[in-house]
Design a protein around this motif. Structure first.
Motif, mmCIF file in Angstrom:
data_model
loop_
_atom_site.group_PDB
_atom_site.id
_atom_site.type_symbol
_atom_site.label_atom_id
_atom_site.label_comp_id
_atom_site.label_asym_id
_atom_site.label_seq_id
_atom_site.Cartn_x
_atom_site.Cartn_y
_atom_site.Cartn_z
ATOM 1 N N THR A 348 30.687 14.609 3.086
ATOM 2 C CA THR A 348 29.945 14.403 1.991
ATOM 3 C C THR A 348 28.619 13.555 2.320
ATOM 4 O O THR A 348 28.546 12.547 3.045
ATOM 5 C CB THR A 348 30.591 13.675 0.646
ATOM 6 O OG1 THR A 348 31.916 14.538 0.561
ATOM 7 C CG2 THR A 348 29.752 13.437 -0.327
ATOM 8 N N LYS A 375 30.862 19.645 3.222
ATOM 9 C CA LYS A 375 31.518 20.440 2.253
ATOM 10 C C LYS A 375 30.501 19.980 0.846
ATOM 11 O O LYS A 375 30.424 20.817 -0.115
ATOM 12 C CB LYS A 375 32.896 20.151 2.030
ATOM 13 C CG LYS A 375 33.463 20.565 2.921
ATOM 14 C CD LYS A 375 35.120 20.592 2.829
ATOM 15 C CE LYS A 375 36.085 20.998 3.831
ATOM 16 N NZ LYS A 375 37.542 20.757 3.570
ATOM 17 N N ASN A 376 30.123 18.659 0.832
ATOM 18 C CA ASN A 376 29.577 18.234 -0.374
ATOM 19 C C ASN A 376 28.040 17.684 -0.244
ATOM 20 O O ASN A 376 27.942 16.748 0.667
ATOM 21 C CB ASN A 376 30.443 17.167 -1.058
ATOM 22 C CG ASN A 376 31.481 17.913 -1.191
ATOM 23 O OD1 ASN A 376 32.062 18.758 -1.927
ATOM 24 N ND2 ASN A 376 32.565 16.994 -0.638
ATOM 25 N N GLU A 378 24.716 16.089 -2.114
ATOM 26 C CA GLU A 378 23.985 15.562 -3.196
ATOM 27 C C GLU A 378 22.715 14.975 -2.852
ATOM 28 O O GLU A 378 22.662 14.035 -1.984
ATOM 29 C CB GLU A 378 25.142 14.448 -3.759
ATOM 30 C CG GLU A 378 26.388 15.041 -4.199
ATOM 31 C CD GLU A 378 27.345 13.794 -4.698
ATOM 32 O OE1 GLU A 378 26.701 12.742 -5.208
ATOM 33 O OE2 GLU A 378 28.555 14.157 -4.714
ATOM 34 N N LYS A 425 30.400 23.684 -0.076
ATOM 35 C CA LYS A 425 31.190 24.050 -1.144
ATOM 36 C C LYS A 425 30.296 23.716 -2.274
ATOM 37 O O LYS A 425 30.169 24.491 -3.367
ATOM 38 C CB LYS A 425 32.563 23.484 -1.345
ATOM 39 C CG LYS A 425 33.422 23.627 0.141
ATOM 40 C CD LYS A 425 34.049 25.212 -0.068
ATOM 41 C CE LYS A 425 34.852 25.551 1.156
ATOM 42 N NZ LYS A 425 35.400 26.636 1.087
ATOM 43 N N THR A 426 29.772 22.421 -2.304
ATOM 44 C CA THR A 426 29.031 22.306 -3.659
ATOM 45 C C THR A 426 27.651 21.484 -3.352
ATOM 46 O O THR A 426 27.519 20.706 -2.203
ATOM 47 C CB THR A 426 29.890 20.996 -4.339
ATOM 48 O OG1 THR A 426 29.836 19.992 -3.461
ATOM 49 C CG2 THR A 426 31.191 21.539 -4.829
ATOM 50 N N TYR A 428 24.570 19.228 -5.321
ATOM 51 C CA TYR A 428 24.136 18.702 -6.505
ATOM 52 C C TYR A 428 22.874 18.114 -6.508
ATOM 53 O O TYR A 428 22.600 17.480 -5.379
ATOM 54 C CB TYR A 428 25.157 17.538 -6.779
ATOM 55 C CG TYR A 428 25.039 16.718 -8.130
ATOM 56 C CD1 TYR A 428 25.486 16.828 -9.395
ATOM 57 C CD2 TYR A 428 24.062 15.605 -8.256
ATOM 58 C CE1 TYR A 428 25.341 16.284 -10.341
ATOM 59 C CE2 TYR A 428 23.732 14.730 -9.430
ATOM 60 C CZ TYR A 428 24.614 15.187 -10.476
ATOM 61 O OH TYR A 428 24.137 14.326 -11.645
#
Length: 511
Positions: A348, A375-376, A378, A425-426, A428
Motif C-alpha cells: 500500500t 495492490k493499493n 492512494e 487492485k485499488t 483512490y
C-alpha cells in the motif's frame, strides 16, 4: 395522594432502563466519563454505588476537577508561588503536605485510583504543570503500574505559558514544571505509553523486563542521543510515533523489533532507519536536509508520505513524496548508499502528490517499476497551489522541456510494469480536478491494469464543468480488468453542505 406518589415512583422505575443493563455494560458506559464524573454516578442509586469501581478505563482532566476553585487559584496566584507550593509537597511528609487547589485535585485522582477494584485496562491523565514539579505525575504512573494497567496516556497542560506573570518566572521553575524524570522500569513497564508536552529524562537504563510495545512522543523534548539510547533498551517495541519533538535533531533508529514508525511535524537534519522487520512507515510534514533520508526497511509493506505545501514554514526543506520515492526506490539514493530498493514487498502506498507536475510523474512512473507487489495506491492530488510548479524552491517555466515529447503523451509512452499488469487492485484519488495529466493517468490505469477492482475519484471542491465531463468520459474506455468498477464522487464541501449525488453536483457546475 399516597397512591399517586407510589404510581409516580413506579413510572420512574420503569423509565430507568439504563439501570437494568448488565453490570459489565454499565461499567463500560461509566468508562467513557471523566474519572470524577464516573465516581459521582455512585449517588444515583444503590445499584450504581460501586459500578465505577469496575470500569475498564479511567480518564482524568485535573483542571476540570474542582473547576471553580482551580480556575480561581490559577488566575490569582503567581506561578512562582504555585511552584513553591508544589516543591514543598514533593519534600514534605505525607501528613504535612500543603493542600492548595491543585493538591486537592491530585488527592482526588489518587483516591479514585486507590479505590478502583476491578482490573484497569487503560488510564488517561491530563494534568497541570505544577503536578510535574511536585512529583505527583510519577506517583500516578507508579500507582497505575502497581495496579497492572497496561495502557496509559499522560499529558501536561501548557496553561502557565499564557499566564501574565509567566515571563517573570525563574527559569529553574519553568524547567521543573515540564520535566518528567522516569525510572526506566516505570517507562518500560506499560505495553502502551503516550507522553505529551514534557522534557523527558529516562534513567537509569537498567536490565529490566521489557513489555513496552507502543510508544508515542507528542511534543516531547529529549536529545538525539537519549532517544537512541532509550530505544536500544526497548527490545519489545513494535510501534513508535514521534510528533513535534523539537529537540531531536536527527532521527536515527536501529531496532529489530519495530513494526510501525510514524514521524510527524518535525524538523530534523536527517532520518536513518535500520529496521529489518518494519512494515509501516509514515512521514507527515517533516523538514529534512536534502539527501539525508535513508530507509533500510526490506519488509516494508505500507508507506505514507504527506506534506502541506501551503502551510509548511520551510517549503524548500520539506520532505516531499518525490524525494522519498526516488531515494527509497534506488533512483536517486544518497551518495555512497547501497540500500537498493526497499519497495519489493510494498503493498500500500499513500501519498500527497501533484499529478500535474511532470517531475513528480517521472519519479512516480519509475518507482512503479519497483513496486512489484503493490495492490493499493492512494493519492491526495495537490493542485491549485502557488507552489505547484516550483521545483526545489525555484520556479521552472520550462519544466515540460525535460520531456522529449509533448506532455500529453507522457503516460502513453510509459512501459508497462509488473504491478500495473498483475497486482494493482485499488486506486483512490482525492482532490481530482480533471486536468489533462490527471485524466491521462487514470486512463493509463483503466486500460492497462489487468487485476484492477476499484477506482474511486473524489473531485476537488473547485472544478470546471468541461474538465469533470472529460473525466466522466473515462467510463466509456475499454477496461483491462473485467472486475473493475469506477466510482466518481463530488467535492467534500459540496457533500457536507448539500449531500447530493454526483450527477446533481455536475449539474450545479453549469449554473
Amino acid at each position: 395522594m399516597k397512591e399517586g406518589k407510589e404510581r409516580k415512583l413506579r413510572v420512574m422505575e420503569e423509565a430507568d432502563l439504563i439501570s437494568k443493563l448488565p453490570d459489565a455494560l454499565l461499567a463500560d458506559i461509566v468508562s467513557l466519563l471523566p474519572g470524577a464524573e464516573g465516581v459521582r454516578t455512585s449517588v444515583l442509586s444503590q445499584r450504581w454505588k460501586t459500578v465505577w469501581k469496575h470500569s475498564s478505563r479511567l480518564n482524568f482532566d485535573q483542571k476540570q476537577m474542582l473547576k471553580p476553585m482551580i480556575e480561581h487559584y490559577l488566575q490569582y496566584t503567581h506561578p512562582n508561588k504555585r511552584f513553591a507550593s508544589a516543591l514543598r509537597r514533593k519534600v514534605a511528609s505525607r501528613g504535612r503536605k500543603s493542600m492548595d487547589a491543585i493538591a486537592k485535585a491530585s488527592k482526588m485522582i489518587n483516591s479514585v485510583i486507590d479505590s478502583h477494584s476491578s482490573p484497569l485496562k487503560s488510564c488517561r491523565i491530563r494534568h497541570l504543570t505544577e503536578s510535574c514539579a511536585s512529583g505527583e505525575v510519577l506517583g500516578w504512573m507508579q500507582k497505575l503500574l502497581g495496579k497492572g494497567v497496561r495502557e496509559i496516556s499522560m499529558e501536561r497542560e501548557n496553561h502557565y505559558d499564557l499566564h501574565p506573570y509567566y515571563q517573570d518566572m525563574e527559569y529553574a521553575l519553568k524547567d521543573l514544571g515540564q520535566t518528567l524524570d522516569l525510572p526506566f522500569e516505570v517507562f518500560s513497564g506499560f505495553e502502551v505509553l503516550e507522553l505529551k508536552n514534557y522534557l523527558l529524562k529516562v534513567s537509569p537504563f537498567i536490565d529490566t523486563p521489557q513489555i513496552l510495545k507502543c510508544l508515542t512522543f507528542n511534543n516531547v523534548d529529549m536529545s538525539t542521543d537519549d532517544l537512541q539510547k532509550m530505544l536500544s533498551y526497548c527490545s519489545s517495541l513494535g510501534n513508535l510515533t514521534l510528533k513535534e519533538c523539537n529537540l531531536i535533531q536527527k532521527v536515527e533508529i536501529d531496532s529489530p523489533s519495530l513494526k510501525v514508525l510514524k514521524i510527524c511535524r518535525m524538523s530534523v537534519s536527517g532520518i536513518v532507519v535500520s529496521a529489518a522487520n518494519i512494515e509501516v512507515v509514515e512521514i507527515d510534514n517533516v523538514t529534512c536536509y536534502r539527501g539525508r533520508l535513508v530507509l533500510k526497511t526490506p519488509k516494508l509493506q505500507v508507506l505514507c508520505s504527506y506534506h502541506d505545501l501551503k502551510n509548511a514554514p520551510f517549503v524548500n526543506e520539506l520532505l516531499k513524496t518525490k524525494e522519498i520515492i526516488e531515494t527509497s526506490s534506488g533512483i536517486a539514493s544518497p551518495q555512497g548508499s547501497n540500500i537498493g530498493n526497499i519497495f519489493e514487498n510494498l503493498v500500500t502506498l499513500r501519498i500527497d502528490l501533484d499529478l500535474g507536475n511532470v517531475r513528480n510523474l517521472i519519479a512516480l512512473s519509475f518507482a512503479l517499476k519497483s513496486f512489484y507487489h503493490l495492490k493499493n495506491l492512494e493519492i491526495s492530488n495537490q493542485v491549485n497551489d502557488d507552489l505547484a510548479n516550483h521545483n526545489d524552491g525555484v520556479y521552472d517555466e520550462n519544466e515540460d522541456e525535460c520531456l522529449p515529447f509533448p506532455k500529453m503523451l507522457f503516460w502513453k509512452r510509459r512501459e508497462l510494469c509488473e504491478c500495473i499488469n498483475h497486482h494493482l487492485k485499488t486506486l483512490y484519488i482525492k482532490g481530482f480536478t480533471g486536468k489533462e495529466f490527471e485524466v491521462e493517468f487514470v486512463k493509463y490505469i483503466i486500460t492497462n491494469a489487468g487485476g484492477m477492482e476499484r477506482i474511486t475519484i473524489w473531485f476537488a471542491d473547485v472544478c470546471l464543468w468541461d474538465e469533470v465531463i472529460a473525466t466522466v468520459c473515462l467510463l466509456s474506455y475499454p477496461k483491462a480488468s473485467t472486475k473493475l468498477s469506477i466510482i466518481l464522487k463530488p467535492g467534500k464541501k459540496y457533500m457536507e453542505r448539500v449531500g447530493g449525488s454526483f450527477e446533481e453536483w455536475v449539474s450545479s457546475l453549469r449554473l
